[in-house]
Design a protein around this motif. Structure first.
Motif, PDB file in Angstrom:
ATOM      1  N   THR A   2      93.612 -65.560 -18.157  1.00  0.00           N
ATOM      2  CA  THR A   2      94.260 -64.241 -18.113  1.00  0.00           C
ATOM      3  C   THR A   2      93.257 -63.099 -18.216  1.00  0.00           C
ATOM      4  O   THR A   2      93.594 -61.943 -17.958  1.00  0.00           O
ATOM      5  N   GLY A   3      92.038 -63.422 -18.635  1.00  0.00           N
ATOM      6  CA  GLY A   3      91.052 -62.381 -18.903  1.00  0.00           C
ATOM      7  C   GLY A   3      91.166 -61.818 -20.308  1.00  0.00           C
ATOM      8  O   GLY A   3      90.335 -61.024 -20.748  1.00  0.00           O
ATOM      9  N   LYS A   4      92.210 -62.216 -21.024  1.00  0.00           N
ATOM     10  CA  LYS A   4      92.411 -61.745 -22.396  1.00  0.00           C
ATOM     11  C   LYS A   4      91.644 -62.663 -23.347  1.00  0.00           C
ATOM     12  O   LYS A   4      91.769 -63.885 -23.279  1.00  0.00           O
ATOM     13  N   LYS A   5      90.861 -62.046 -24.231  1.00  0.00           N
ATOM     14  CA  LYS A   5      90.038 -62.854 -25.122  1.00  0.00           C
ATOM     15  C   LYS A   5      89.688 -62.085 -26.388  1.00  0.00           C
ATOM     16  O   LYS A   5      89.826 -60.862 -26.458  1.00  0.00           O
ATOM     17  N   VAL A   6      89.242 -62.832 -27.370  1.00  0.00           N
ATOM     18  CA  VAL A   6      88.719 -62.280 -28.614  1.00  0.00           C
ATOM     19  C   VAL A   6      87.322 -62.858 -28.788  1.00  0.00           C
ATOM     20  O   VAL A   6      87.137 -64.076 -28.746  1.00  0.00           O
ATOM     21  N   THR A   7      86.335 -61.985 -28.953  1.00  0.00           N
ATOM     22  CA  THR A   7      84.955 -62.423 -29.104  1.00  0.00           C
ATOM     23  C   THR A   7      84.687 -62.836 -30.548  1.00  0.00           C
ATOM     24  O   THR A   7      85.075 -62.145 -31.491  1.00  0.00           O
ATOM     25  N   LEU A   8      84.023 -63.966 -30.708  1.00  0.00           N
ATOM     26  CA  LEU A   8      83.660 -64.485 -32.030  1.00  0.00           C
ATOM     27  C   LEU A   8      82.150 -64.407 -32.215  1.00  0.00           C
ATOM     28  O   LEU A   8      81.402 -64.297 -31.246  1.00  0.00           O
ATOM     29  N   SER A   9      81.724 -64.516 -33.462  1.00  0.00           N
ATOM     30  CA  SER A   9      80.292 -64.473 -33.755  1.00  0.00           C
ATOM     31  C   SER A   9      79.649 -65.841 -33.675  1.00  0.00           C
ATOM     32  O   SER A   9      78.442 -65.955 -33.457  1.00  0.00           O
ATOM     33  N   GLY A  10      80.436 -66.891 -33.853  1.00  0.00           N
ATOM     34  CA  GLY A  10      79.884 -68.235 -33.865  1.00  0.00           C
ATOM     35  C   GLY A  10      80.724 -69.219 -33.081  1.00  0.00           C
ATOM     36  O   GLY A  10      81.609 -68.842 -32.301  1.00  0.00           O
ATOM     37  N   MET A  11      80.436 -70.486 -33.290  1.00  0.00           N
ATOM     38  CA  MET A  11      81.183 -71.549 -32.624  1.00  0.00           C
ATOM     39  C   MET A  11      82.593 -71.629 -33.195  1.00  0.00           C
ATOM     40  O   MET A  11      82.779 -71.775 -34.400  1.00  0.00           O
ATOM     41  N   GLY A  12      83.600 -71.505 -32.329  1.00  0.00           N
ATOM     42  CA  GLY A  12      84.976 -71.628 -32.778  1.00  0.00           C
ATOM     43  C   GLY A  12      85.293 -73.054 -33.181  1.00  0.00           C
ATOM     44  O   GLY A  12      84.814 -74.002 -32.543  1.00  0.00           O
ATOM     45  N   HIS A  13      86.091 -73.221 -34.205  1.00  0.00           N
ATOM     46  CA  HIS A  13      86.464 -74.553 -34.678  1.00  0.00           C
ATOM     47  C   HIS A  13      87.976 -74.756 -34.616  1.00  0.00           C
ATOM     48  O   HIS A  13      88.479 -75.356 -33.690  1.00  0.00           O
ATOM     49  N   ASP A  14      88.706 -74.222 -35.586  1.00  0.00           N
ATOM     50  CA  ASP A  14      90.136 -74.508 -35.628  1.00  0.00           C
ATOM     51  C   ASP A  14      90.946 -73.351 -35.061  1.00  0.00           C
ATOM     52  O   ASP A  14      90.515 -72.190 -35.070  1.00  0.00           O
ATOM     53  N   LEU A  15      92.137 -73.685 -34.573  1.00  0.00           N
ATOM     54  CA  LEU A  15      93.054 -72.720 -33.952  1.00  0.00           C
ATOM     55  C   LEU A  15      94.463 -73.153 -34.286  1.00  0.00           C
ATOM     56  O   LEU A  15      94.905 -74.233 -33.887  1.00  0.00           O
ATOM     57  N   GLN A  16      95.175 -72.310 -35.046  1.00  0.00           N
ATOM     58  CA  GLN A  16      96.511 -72.642 -35.508  1.00  0.00           C
ATOM     59  C   GLN A  16      97.410 -71.410 -35.490  1.00  0.00           C
ATOM     60  O   GLN A  16      96.924 -70.273 -35.565  1.00  0.00           O
ATOM     61  N   PRO A  17      98.731 -71.606 -35.406  1.00  0.00           N
ATOM     62  CA  PRO A  17      99.643 -70.472 -35.569  1.00  0.00           C
ATOM     63  C   PRO A  17      99.665 -70.025 -37.017  1.00  0.00           C
ATOM     64  O   PRO A  17      99.332 -70.796 -37.922  1.00  0.00           O
ATOM     65  N   ASP A  18     100.047 -68.787 -37.239  1.00  0.00           N
ATOM     66  CA  ASP A  18     100.394 -68.329 -38.586  1.00  0.00           C
ATOM     67  C   ASP A  18     101.901 -68.540 -38.701  1.00  0.00           C
ATOM     68  O   ASP A  18     102.686 -67.785 -38.129  1.00  0.00           O
ATOM     69  N   TYR A  19     102.317 -69.569 -39.423  1.00  0.00           N
ATOM     70  CA  TYR A  19     103.734 -69.907 -39.498  1.00  0.00           C
ATOM     71  C   TYR A  19     104.545 -68.871 -40.269  1.00  0.00           C
ATOM     72  O   TYR A  19     105.772 -68.903 -40.240  1.00  0.00           O
ATOM     73  N   SER A  20     103.876 -67.946 -40.932  1.00  0.00           N
ATOM     74  CA  SER A  20     104.585 -66.882 -41.648  1.00  0.00           C
ATOM     75  C   SER A  20     104.687 -65.608 -40.828  1.00  0.00           C
ATOM     76  O   SER A  20     105.378 -64.669 -41.214  1.00  0.00           O
ATOM     77  N   ASN A  21     104.011 -65.563 -39.659  1.00  0.00           N
ATOM     78  CA  ASN A  21     103.991 -64.357 -38.823  1.00  0.00           C
ATOM     79  C   ASN A  21     103.697 -64.762 -37.385  1.00  0.00           C
ATOM     80  O   ASN A  21     102.556 -65.076 -37.044  1.00  0.00           O
ATOM     81  N   SER A  22     104.719 -64.750 -36.523  1.00  0.00           N
ATOM     82  CA  SER A  22     104.560 -65.228 -35.150  1.00  0.00           C
ATOM     83  C   SER A  22     103.661 -64.337 -34.306  1.00  0.00           C
ATOM     84  O   SER A  22     103.295 -64.704 -33.193  1.00  0.00           O
ATOM     85  N   GLY A  23     103.292 -63.165 -34.828  1.00  0.00           N
ATOM     86  CA  GLY A  23     102.404 -62.272 -34.089  1.00  0.00           C
ATOM     87  C   GLY A  23     100.937 -62.545 -34.328  1.00  0.00           C
ATOM     88  O   GLY A  23     100.076 -61.859 -33.762  1.00  0.00           O
ATOM     89  N   LYS A  24     100.642 -63.560 -35.143  1.00  0.00           N
ATOM     90  CA  LYS A  24      99.249 -63.823 -35.500  1.00  0.00           C
ATOM     91  C   LYS A  24      98.850 -65.271 -35.250  1.00  0.00           C
ATOM     92  O   LYS A  24      99.687 -66.176 -35.235  1.00  0.00           O
ATOM     93  N   LEU A  25      97.552 -65.461 -35.078  1.00  0.00           N
ATOM     94  CA  LEU A  25      96.928 -66.774 -35.066  1.00  0.00           C
ATOM     95  C   LEU A  25      95.948 -66.841 -36.231  1.00  0.00           C
ATOM     96  O   LEU A  25      95.496 -65.803 -36.734  1.00  0.00           O
ATOM     97  N   LEU A  26      95.596 -68.052 -36.624  1.00  0.00           N
ATOM     98  CA  LEU A  26      94.537 -68.270 -37.602  1.00  0.00           C
ATOM     99  C   LEU A  26      93.450 -69.105 -36.944  1.00  0.00           C
ATOM    100  O   LEU A  26      93.740 -70.145 -36.343  1.00  0.00           O
ATOM    101  N   ILE A  27      92.210 -68.634 -37.027  1.00  0.00           N
ATOM    102  CA  ILE A  27      91.098 -69.344 -36.399  1.00  0.00           C
ATOM    103  C   ILE A  27      89.927 -69.443 -37.376  1.00  0.00           C
ATOM    104  O   ILE A  27      89.828 -68.674 -38.328  1.00  0.00           O
ATOM    105  N   THR A  28      89.063 -70.405 -37.123  1.00  0.00           N
ATOM    106  CA  THR A  28      87.824 -70.512 -37.895  1.00  0.00           C
ATOM    107  C   THR A  28      86.651 -70.600 -36.925  1.00  0.00           C
ATOM    108  O   THR A  28      86.792 -71.078 -35.791  1.00  0.00           O
ATOM    109  N   ASP A  29      85.497 -70.110 -37.392  1.00  0.00           N
ATOM    110  CA  ASP A  29      84.262 -70.297 -36.635  1.00  0.00           C
ATOM    111  C   ASP A  29      83.132 -70.584 -37.612  1.00  0.00           C
ATOM    112  O   ASP A  29      83.360 -70.821 -38.802  1.00  0.00           O
ATOM    113  N   THR A  30      81.914 -70.556 -37.125  1.00  0.00           N
ATOM    114  CA  THR A  30      80.749 -70.879 -37.941  1.00  0.00           C
ATOM    115  C   THR A  30      80.682 -70.037 -39.210  1.00  0.00           C
ATOM    116  O   THR A  30      80.211 -70.498 -40.253  1.00  0.00           O
TER     117      THR A  30
END
Length: 314
Positions: free
Chosen positions: A209-237
């Motif tokens: 889609t061309g839509k993205k979020v830039t991270l500082s490091g290697m992305g690891h986990d990607l999950q929904p925020d089950y308490s808020n459908s407008g958010k994701l939870l991610i981890t990186d380095t």
């Protein structure tokens, strides 16, 4: 195949929400979620295991297990539960040994390789797997640098899945279907990207889609925020982040490193897995941490991923 509705519903029923096979889990009052279930990938015994959060993570307390064996199934790296019209609840699993697959969740407490409905070898150290509803396509993320799309000839027949597309994504570590945006999110090296899904069955394709979020490091986990459908939870380095799906912005919520899994339950409680940097498997840990409950440690274990045991998307 005929559905075993009652068995599937009984197998996955949780205090937070009862499962009706063929329909998404509905969220209930959060007061009912105090003792929700956790599903983990445990790499020492190479098992997927389900425990009640408020019980010790012992063999005697295991609610369910899935043991796919060794070979390409060693070092289980991802697990999630999804709902289907034909089979009820199914499990999706990925292993760094090279395999990804779907298993049929039944009333049987301890399941094995013979419960697989489908498997494949995408290569490149598979780290995550997701199912696209209605289409029935499967997407695997491999840290070798790509996403692999598998399309069926019929949604109700996983055995017909075959590779239909490979999409370059350096460091691909996570994939997640977004039922609100109708996008497939994928995380890799220094980026979180959104893809649309076009076509059906063997014509299923991902389009950037061309839509993205830039991270500082290697992305690891990607999950929904089950308490808020407008958010994701991610981890990186470098830590853990909340992502606003509409604004495409991120907010760092922790500077903790080596976080391999991070989940926020619908009650608002967070739980996570952090690599302990100890051999063997320094990326794993014997402990699942909880923000509002006692941590759970299993002696000798090496947990890599922990998820809420639910078929809910967000």
């Amino acid at each position: 195949m005929e559905r075993r509705t009652l068995l599937r519903g009984a197998a996955l029923a949780i205090p937070a929400a009862g499962l009706v096979a063929g329909a998404s889990v509905a969220m209930a009052d959060v007061s009912a979620t105090a003792n929700y279930r956790i599903i983990v990938t445990e790499q020492t015994q190479n098992k997927i295991m389900v425990f009640y959060k408020d019980q010790a993570f012992t063999d005697a307390n295991a609610y369910k297990t899935f043991s796919p064996g060794g070979g390409g199934w060693h070092n289980l790296s991802d697990v999630r539960i999804r709902d289907t019209a034909s089979f009820g609840a199914i499990g999706l699993a990925a292993a760094s040994g090279g395999k990804v697959g779907i298993w049929d969740i039944t009333s049987e407490k301890h399941q094995e390789l013979n419960d697989l409905l489908w498997s494949a070898s995408p290569g490149g150290n598979p780290h995550a797997i997701e199912r696209i509803p209605d289409i029935g396509a499967i997407v695997a993320a491999s840290s070798g640098g790509y996403l692999t799309v598998y399309g069926p000839t019929a949604v109700s027949k996983p055995s017909t899945l075959a590779k239909v597309q490979t999409v370059n994504l350096p460091g691909a570590h996570g994939v997640l279907w977004d039922p609100t945006k109708k996008w497939l999110w994928a995380i890799g090296d220094k980026v979180l990207k959104a893809y649309t899904v076009t076509g059906t069955y063997r014509n299923t394709r991902l389009k950037d889609t061309g839509k993205k979020v830039t991270l500082s490091g290697m992305g690891h986990d990607l999950q929904p925020d089950y308490s808020n459908s407008g958010k994701l939870l991610i981890t990186d380095t470098y830590g853990v982040y909340e992502v606003d799906k509409s604004a495409l912005t991120k907010k760092q919520i922790s500077e903790t490193t080596r976080v391999k899994a991070y989940v926020r339950h619908s009650s608002g409680e967070d739980f996570w897995v952090r690599g302990d940097n100890k051999e063997p498997r320094p990326w794993g840990t014997p402990t699942v941490n909880f923000s509002d409950s006692p941590h759970r440690t299993r002696s000798g274990a090496k947990f890599y991923k922990a998820r809420w045991y639910t078929t809910a998307w967000n």
